[in-house]
Scaffold this motif. Sequence first.
Motif, short mmCIF file in Angstrom:
data_model
loop_
_atom_site.label_atom_id
_atom_site.label_comp_id
_atom_site.label_asym_id
_atom_site.label_seq_id
_atom_site.Cartn_x
_atom_site.Cartn_y
_atom_site.Cartn_z
N ALA A 16 78.32 11.14 58.96
CA ALA A 16 78.63 10.92 60.37
C ALA A 16 77.57 11.57 61.27
O ALA A 16 77.10 10.96 62.24
N ASN A 17 77.18 12.79 60.94
CA ASN A 17 76.15 13.48 61.71
C ASN A 17 74.81 12.76 61.62
O ASN A 17 74.07 12.68 62.62
N LEU A 18 74.49 12.24 60.45
CA LEU A 18 73.23 11.51 60.28
C LEU A 18 73.21 10.24 61.13
O LEU A 18 72.20 9.92 61.76
N ALA A 19 74.34 9.52 61.16
CA ALA A 19 74.43 8.32 61.99
C ALA A 19 74.22 8.65 63.45
O ALA A 19 73.50 7.95 64.18
N ASP A 20 74.82 9.73 63.91
CA ASP A 20 74.72 10.14 65.31
C ASP A 20 73.30 10.61 65.64
O ASP A 20 72.73 10.25 66.67
N PRO A 47 84.51 12.73 66.50
CA PRO A 47 84.73 11.76 67.58
C PRO A 47 83.44 11.19 68.16
O PRO A 47 83.49 10.27 68.98
N PHE A 48 82.31 11.71 67.72
CA PHE A 48 81.03 11.30 68.30
C PHE A 48 80.48 10.00 67.70
O PHE A 48 79.47 9.49 68.17
N VAL A 49 81.10 9.47 66.65
CA VAL A 49 80.68 8.18 66.10
C VAL A 49 81.92 7.33 65.83
O VAL A 49 83.02 7.85 65.62
N ARG A 50 81.74 6.01 65.81
CA ARG A 50 82.81 5.09 65.43
C ARG A 50 82.73 4.89 63.92
O ARG A 50 81.71 5.15 63.28
N TRP A 51 83.81 4.37 63.35
CA TRP A 51 83.80 4.11 61.91
C TRP A 51 84.64 2.88 61.60
O TRP A 51 85.56 2.52 62.34
N LYS A 52 84.29 2.23 60.50
CA LYS A 52 85.04 1.09 59.98
C LYS A 52 85.13 1.21 58.47
O LYS A 52 84.20 1.70 57.81
N LEU A 53 86.24 0.75 57.90
CA LEU A 53 86.42 0.72 56.45
C LEU A 53 86.43 -0.73 55.97
O LEU A 53 86.96 -1.61 56.63
N PHE A 54 85.83 -0.95 54.80
CA PHE A 54 85.81 -2.30 54.23
C PHE A 54 85.54 -2.20 52.73
O PHE A 54 84.83 -1.30 52.29
N GLY A 55 86.13 -3.11 51.96
CA GLY A 55 85.92 -3.10 50.52
C GLY A 55 85.42 -4.40 49.95
O GLY A 55 85.45 -4.60 48.74
N GLY A 56 84.99 -5.32 50.82
CA GLY A 56 84.47 -6.60 50.35
C GLY A 56 85.39 -7.76 50.65
O GLY A 56 84.96 -8.91 50.67
N TYR A 57 86.67 -7.47 50.85
CA TYR A 57 87.64 -8.50 51.20
C TYR A 57 88.81 -7.82 51.89
O TYR A 57 88.98 -6.60 51.79
N ALA A 58 89.62 -8.60 52.58
CA ALA A 58 90.74 -8.04 53.32
C ALA A 58 91.73 -7.37 52.36
O ALA A 58 92.03 -7.89 51.30
N LYS A 59 92.21 -6.19 52.73
CA LYS A 59 93.21 -5.44 51.98
C LYS A 59 92.69 -4.90 50.64
O LYS A 59 93.46 -4.69 49.71
N ALA A 60 91.38 -4.70 50.53
CA ALA A 60 90.84 -4.09 49.31
C ALA A 60 91.39 -2.68 49.17
O ALA A 60 91.61 -1.98 50.16
N PHE A 67 79.69 4.43 59.36
CA PHE A 67 79.67 5.24 60.58
C PHE A 67 78.68 4.61 61.55
O PHE A 67 77.51 4.39 61.20
N ILE A 68 79.16 4.29 62.77
CA ILE A 68 78.36 3.52 63.72
C ILE A 68 78.18 4.33 65.01
O ILE A 68 79.17 4.64 65.68
N PRO A 69 76.94 4.68 65.35
CA PRO A 69 76.72 5.38 66.63
C PRO A 69 77.06 4.47 67.79
O PRO A 69 76.99 3.25 67.69
N ASP A 70 77.42 5.08 68.92
CA ASP A 70 77.88 4.29 70.06
C ASP A 70 76.90 3.21 70.49
O ASP A 70 77.30 2.09 70.82
N ALA A 71 75.63 3.52 70.50
CA ALA A 71 74.64 2.54 70.96
C ALA A 71 74.70 1.26 70.14
O ALA A 71 74.64 0.15 70.67
N LEU A 72 74.84 1.40 68.81
CA LEU A 72 74.92 0.22 67.95
C LEU A 72 76.29 -0.42 68.04
O LEU A 72 76.42 -1.64 67.95
#
Length: 264
Positions: A16-20, A47-60, A67-72
């Motif tokens: 997370a820190n690296l992304a930020d 709280p300084f970065v956004r995040w999303k979880l995914f495993g390749g398909y829905a409900k994995a 980890f996604i910085p705000d700008a992106l």
Amino acid sequence: MDKMEERTRQRILDLANLADRRGIITYTDFMNLNELNIFHSTVGKIPFVRWKLFGGYAKAERQLAAFIPDALYFRYDFSQKGDSDEDAIPFPIVCLQIRPLNLKFAEKLSHRDYLGAILNLGIDRSVTGDILIDEECAYLFCMQKIADFLCDNLTRIRHTTVLCQVFEGERKEIPLRTEKIEGTVASVRLDTLLALAWKTSRSSLVGMIEDGRVFVNGKCITSNGYHVKENDLISARGMGRFVYEGMLSQTKKGRYLVKLEKYV
């Protein structure tokens, strides 16, 4: 906190820190249920970065985090991206199809057979996600960085010669073997839905829940009376997983007719 949990938390914070700091998207490896639970209890500290979880398909079940910085994050403009946030993020996940070269002489292979053959190649479990078994083949989700290695080296499972290659179809075309279950429950509690899914008594599930072996959307839940929400993914270690699809109606006696989709 044990050493494994401490290492997992630190790895999450470092990414997370690296992304930020660098303004780039960073990714974990695939996380199991325990690691996902640690993730959910850690992200409140970043709280300084956004995040999303995914495993390749829905409900994995096994998923990696981005980890996604705000700008992106605002550049991707998720609200305008069609089906889901996952479609907007370039998750480094590849789906491989594994099938027998000669179906006539192929053995009936289990999830354990496929996983064992993969791990025997020296592959760490953290770079592979779910394995979905179909009638004649299997689908493996893995990190992009090991896809070529698996395609070149995964040639035999037990006594069956197999071909491993990148699945070129759409994600929605991957078959998911599920069973639809409908039944009535007194309330939409975690223990009642587990009892319905596996046709057992609520009392027999108390120990499993209290021992921390049941997860809802990757979070460990230890309360029998936890209220499950529509489309929640419930995973019980050693038993399997299902999605609570929602309430269909209410009976005259005040019970609820509900619908589940169980993975088989």
